[in-house]
Scaffold this motif. Structure first.
Motif, PDB file in Angstrom:
ATOM      1  N   VAL A   8      59.733  63.918  33.630  1.00  0.00           N
ATOM      2  CA  VAL A   8      60.335  64.045  32.301  1.00  0.00           C
ATOM      3  C   VAL A   8      61.809  64.433  32.414  1.00  0.00           C
ATOM      4  O   VAL A   8      62.658  63.907  31.690  1.00  0.00           O
ATOM      5  CB  VAL A   8      59.546  65.057  31.449  1.00  0.00           C
ATOM      6  CG1 VAL A   8      60.247  65.321  30.127  1.00  0.00           C
ATOM      7  CG2 VAL A   8      58.126  64.555  31.221  1.00  0.00           C
ATOM      8  N   ALA A   9      62.142  65.342  33.322  1.00  0.00           N
ATOM      9  CA  ALA A   9      63.539  65.775  33.471  1.00  0.00           C
ATOM     10  C   ALA A   9      64.429  64.606  33.903  1.00  0.00           C
ATOM     11  O   ALA A   9      65.567  64.470  33.432  1.00  0.00           O
ATOM     12  CB  ALA A   9      63.633  66.912  34.480  1.00  0.00           C
ATOM     13  N   ALA A  14      68.542  60.597  32.379  1.00  0.00           N
ATOM     14  CA  ALA A  14      68.976  59.206  32.254  1.00  0.00           C
ATOM     15  C   ALA A  14      69.339  58.883  30.805  1.00  0.00           C
ATOM     16  O   ALA A  14      70.363  58.241  30.534  1.00  0.00           O
ATOM     17  CB  ALA A  14      67.895  58.267  32.762  1.00  0.00           C
ATOM     18  N   ARG A  15      68.522  59.318  29.880  1.00  0.00           N
ATOM     19  CA  ARG A  15      68.803  59.063  28.460  1.00  0.00           C
ATOM     20  C   ARG A  15      70.091  59.759  28.016  1.00  0.00           C
ATOM     21  O   ARG A  15      70.899  59.190  27.280  1.00  0.00           O
ATOM     22  CB  ARG A  15      67.631  59.516  27.599  1.00  0.00           C
ATOM     23  CG  ARG A  15      66.417  58.592  27.769  1.00  0.00           C
ATOM     24  CD  ARG A  15      65.342  58.954  26.822  1.00  0.00           C
ATOM     25  NE  ARG A  15      65.899  58.779  25.456  1.00  0.00           N
ATOM     26  CZ  ARG A  15      65.179  58.640  24.385  1.00  0.00           C
ATOM     27  NH1 ARG A  15      63.872  58.665  24.469  1.00  0.00           N
ATOM     28  NH2 ARG A  15      65.737  58.499  23.211  1.00  0.00           N
ATOM     29  N   ALA A  16      70.309  60.986  28.472  1.00  0.00           N
ATOM     30  CA  ALA A  16      71.538  61.709  28.124  1.00  0.00           C
ATOM     31  C   ALA A  16      72.755  60.995  28.707  1.00  0.00           C
ATOM     32  O   ALA A  16      73.793  60.875  28.050  1.00  0.00           O
ATOM     33  CB  ALA A  16      71.467  63.149  28.627  1.00  0.00           C
ATOM     34  N   GLY A  17      72.629  60.501  29.938  1.00  0.00           N
ATOM     35  CA  GLY A  17      73.719  59.759  30.557  1.00  0.00           C
ATOM     36  C   GLY A  17      74.062  58.486  29.803  1.00  0.00           C
ATOM     37  O   GLY A  17      75.232  58.141  29.627  1.00  0.00           O
ATOM     38  N   LEU A  18      73.058  57.779  29.334  1.00  0.00           N
ATOM     39  CA  LEU A  18      73.296  56.568  28.541  1.00  0.00           C
ATOM     40  C   LEU A  18      73.990  56.900  27.225  1.00  0.00           C
ATOM     41  O   LEU A  18      74.856  56.160  26.757  1.00  0.00           O
ATOM     42  CB  LEU A  18      71.971  55.841  28.290  1.00  0.00           C
ATOM     43  CG  LEU A  18      71.379  55.153  29.518  1.00  0.00           C
ATOM     44  CD1 LEU A  18      69.961  54.667  29.218  1.00  0.00           C
ATOM     45  CD2 LEU A  18      72.264  54.012  29.995  1.00  0.00           C
ATOM     46  N   ALA A  19      73.634  58.034  26.625  1.00  0.00           N
ATOM     47  CA  ALA A  19      74.285  58.449  25.375  1.00  0.00           C
ATOM     48  C   ALA A  19      75.762  58.770  25.620  1.00  0.00           C
ATOM     49  O   ALA A  19      76.631  58.376  24.834  1.00  0.00           O
ATOM     50  CB  ALA A  19      73.564  59.653  24.774  1.00  0.00           C
ATOM     51  N   VAL A  20      76.069  59.465  26.708  1.00  0.00           N
ATOM     52  CA  VAL A  20      77.465  59.765  27.053  1.00  0.00           C
ATOM     53  C   VAL A  20      78.208  58.458  27.308  1.00  0.00           C
ATOM     54  O   VAL A  20      79.341  58.273  26.842  1.00  0.00           O
ATOM     55  CB  VAL A  20      77.552  60.705  28.280  1.00  0.00           C
ATOM     56  CG1 VAL A  20      78.983  60.796  28.795  1.00  0.00           C
ATOM     57  CG2 VAL A  20      77.005  62.084  27.945  1.00  0.00           C
ATOM     58  N   ASN A  21      77.593  57.541  28.024  1.00  0.00           N
ATOM     59  CA  ASN A  21      78.224  56.258  28.299  1.00  0.00           C
ATOM     60  C   ASN A  21      78.549  55.514  27.000  1.00  0.00           C
ATOM     61  O   ASN A  21      79.618  54.931  26.857  1.00  0.00           O
ATOM     62  CB  ASN A  21      77.342  55.399  29.204  1.00  0.00           C
ATOM     63  CG  ASN A  21      78.023  54.108  29.575  1.00  0.00           C
ATOM     64  OD1 ASN A  21      79.115  54.106  30.125  1.00  0.00           O
ATOM     65  ND2 ASN A  21      77.384  52.997  29.233  1.00  0.00           N
TER      66      ASN A  21
END
Length: 141
Positions: A8-9, A14-21
């Motif tokens: 889960v972490a 990965a999802r947080a990184g895509l949001a920043v991108n």
């Protein structure tokens, strides 16, 4: 048999990184290209062989043979520069160097620190040797 679900972490990261991108990616890539270009140009102006025609943010600066690269590495570390030395057998005997990774978070002060280190290497060891050998593309099959 040997795999399992994605932790889960890891998925959340990965999802947080895509949001920043999505929000900042173009800006961050532009800053990274600029920093990399300044590193490549500054090292080239100082006479270093730079193997990075595409200005990818992993930059190899040629320093020469094994002994020279070892001493140059000590000088750079004394100047607080973080890099990975590249010497024989990972590189040809006469083509050692520094492998530097540029990041979005690098600063102008860090670039200036790097350039002071490169200048100190040249002051103590002389100008870096320029190899006439070029990296050749692999033959097509």
């Amino acid at each position: 048999i040997f795999s399992g679900p994605i932790p889960v972490a890891s998925l959340a990261s990965a999802r947080a990184g895509l949001a920043v991108n999505r929000r900042e990616g173009d800006h961050r890539r532009a800053v990274l290209r600029d920093l990399t270009g300044r590193l490549v140009d500054g090292a080239t102006e100082r006479g270093y062989r730079v193997e990075n025609e595409l200005r990818f943010p992993v930059v190899n600066l040629g320093t020469g043979g094994v002994e020279r690269t070892i001493r140059a590495s000590q000088i750079m570390w004394d100047h607080g520069v973080l890099f990975t030395p590249s010497i024989f057998p990972a590189a040809p005997l006469d083509r050692g160097g520094f492998r530097l990774s540029v990041t979005y978070d690098n600063t102008e002060a860090e670039l200036e620190c790097l350039f002071r280190g490169l200048d100190a290497v040249a002051d103590e060891l002389g100008a870096p040797p320029v190899s006439s050998r070029r990296l050749q593309p692999a033959p097509s099959q």
